[in-house]
Design a protein around this motif. Structure first.
Motif, PDB file in Angstrom:
ATOM      1  N   ASP A  59     -35.154 -18.955 -14.546  1.00 18.40           N
ATOM      2  CA  ASP A  59     -35.802 -19.408 -15.741  1.00 18.40           C
ATOM      3  C   ASP A  59     -36.253 -18.438 -16.648  1.00 18.40           C
ATOM      4  N   THR A  78     -27.966 -23.966  -3.666  1.00 22.10           N
ATOM      5  CA  THR A  78     -28.514 -23.706  -5.082  1.00 22.10           C
ATOM      6  C   THR A  78     -27.825 -24.053  -6.337  1.00 22.10           C
ATOM      7  N   ARG A  80     -26.545 -26.805  -7.947  1.00 14.84           N
ATOM      8  CA  ARG A  80     -26.606 -28.084  -8.667  1.00 14.84           C
ATOM      9  C   ARG A  80     -27.904 -27.695  -9.627  1.00 14.84           C
ATOM     10  N   GLU A  81     -29.087 -26.947  -8.990  1.00 10.68           N
ATOM     11  CA  GLU A  81     -30.268 -26.619  -9.824  1.00 10.68           C
ATOM     12  C   GLU A  81     -30.037 -25.570 -10.825  1.00 10.68           C
ATOM     13  N   VAL A  84     -27.589 -27.019 -13.642  1.00 10.33           N
ATOM     14  CA  VAL A  84     -28.339 -27.909 -14.674  1.00 10.33           C
ATOM     15  C   VAL A  84     -29.224 -27.280 -15.531  1.00 10.33           C
ATOM     16  N   SER A  85     -30.009 -26.367 -14.863  1.00 10.12           N
ATOM     17  CA  SER A  85     -30.822 -25.583 -15.904  1.00 10.12           C
ATOM     18  C   SER A  85     -30.357 -24.697 -16.977  1.00 10.12           C
ATOM     19  N   GLU A 105     -24.309 -34.022  -6.117  1.00 13.18           N
ATOM     20  CA  GLU A 105     -24.963 -32.805  -6.621  1.00 13.18           C
ATOM     21  C   GLU A 105     -23.917 -32.187  -7.696  1.00 13.18           C
ATOM     22  N   ASP A 108     -23.866 -34.191 -11.141  1.00 18.61           N
ATOM     23  CA  ASP A 108     -25.150 -34.092 -11.780  1.00 18.61           C
ATOM     24  C   ASP A 108     -24.583 -32.727 -12.551  1.00 18.61           C
TER      25      ASP A 108
END
Length: 339
Positions: A59, A78, A80-81, A84-85, A105, A108
């Motif tokens: 982030d 890890t 997928r997260e 997407v971010s 996942e 997404d």
């Protein structure tokens, strides 16, 4: 843009293959930032690659305006997260295989890329390897007729990282090693998977049986495609003897064989008639050209606004097949591959 600025997310062995290609071997690319949860690793990699902007959190890196695209080489659970971010931040995404642990996942990740108008490519480098490309061209030309059977071998010299020992978290050997075989076999067959049947055992790493009873280090799958091409995929990790990636394609008018265990066109023979040769010791050496060309292809797709050659849907198809194969291990029966 004339040059694509990258952030490497995950600076381990595979991550550094991509990082060195971007930093030193591709003219229209620049490695602008590195993210790694281990601060000392990030600093060491930054020194080697000449990168000053280092982060331990994704982030924080996304809050900067340092890069246009990311290369994600982190544990599969890890992906997928992170994908997407990055997509929501407007960053183009190159994600190493396996794409995800579960099909939802992967979906997404595809949705996030499409909704935010960014490119998404999955790291199936066999599709860019010259021998595999030649096999694909021969199949497409029809000069040897139609494909009937494909046999694919994927064996690694050493154990994958410890987090992969929990099959429920990683999909095990079928995901971490043989997802390459599931993708390349589907690509060469020119069809979607219909059904898979898998058998697996743990023969080489018995010490893991107590803590991880579902862990397996040998697996064989039989597969059937919707166009009735049949196939087998076998994997072992670790084999210790070297890195072994080979494919055999039986067609109505002939045979195509891709790859070999020998790493050099060289051998010795002594007076007793003993021949010694050298095996491939690393996937980094065997697929050196493939890794380079897949990144060049991704960069071209971004700079020229073209579809990626290996899409998120290709990654999803491999995940679906791997999940079905692991389901087969538990049921002891053939399992349909669910779209």
């Amino acid at each position: 843009m004339e040059k694509l600025r990258f952030c490497l997310i995950g600076a381990g062995r595979a991550g550094m293959v991509h990082a060195r290609n971007i930093a030193f071997n591709i003219k229209n690319a620049e490695l602008a930032a590195i993210v790694d949860s281990d601060k000392s690793v990030a600093a060491e990699r930054g020194d080697e690659l000449g990168v000053k902007d280092l982060f331990i959190e994704v982030d924080r890196a996304l809050d900067s305006d340092l890069f246009d695209a990311v290369v994600i080489v982190t544990p599969t659970f890890t992906h997928r997260e992170i994908v997407v971010s990055c997509a929501r931040a407007g960053k183009h995404v190159f994600c190493e295989k396996p794409m995800a642990v579960r099909p939802d996942e992967a979906r997404d990740m595809i949705d996030a890329a499409e909704k935010n108008g960014v490119k998404l490519q999955i790291g199936f480098m066999r599709r860019f390897d010259p021998p595999f490309l030649r096999a694909r061209r021969i199949i497409e030309s029809g000069e040897l007729g139609e494909v009937m059977i494909i046999k694919s071998v994927g064996r690694g010299p050493g154990l994958p990282p410890p987090w992969t020992y929990d099959v429920s978290r990683s999909n095990g050997l079928l995901g971490e090693v043989n997802s390459h075989d599931f993708d390349s076999t589907r690509w060469l067959a020119g069809s979607e998977y219909r059904r898979v049947y898998a058998e697996a055992v743990n023969r080489k790493v018995e010490k893991l049986k107590k803590e991880h009873p579902d862990f397996y280090d040998n697996v064989v799958c039989t597969v059937r495609f919707q166009n009735d091409v049949l196939g087998t995929i076998d994997g072992t990790c670790p084999v210790d003897y070297g890195y072994d990636a080979r494919t055999e394609i039986v067609l109505t008018g002939g045979l195509v064989s891709v790859g070999e265990l020998r790493g050099d066109a060289f051998f010795t023979c002594d007076v007793k008639g003993v021949i010694r040769e050298q095996a491939w010791k690393s996937w980094r050496n065997r697929f050196k050209d493939g890794y380079l060309d897949e990144m060049r292809s991704f960069i071209t797709s971004v700079l020229e606004d073209k579809p990626t050659e290996v899409t998120g849907r290709d990654g999803l198809a491999a995940v679906e097949a791997v999940v079905a194969a692991n389901r087969s291990l538990k049921s002891g029966k053939p399992e349909e591959v669910r779209p």
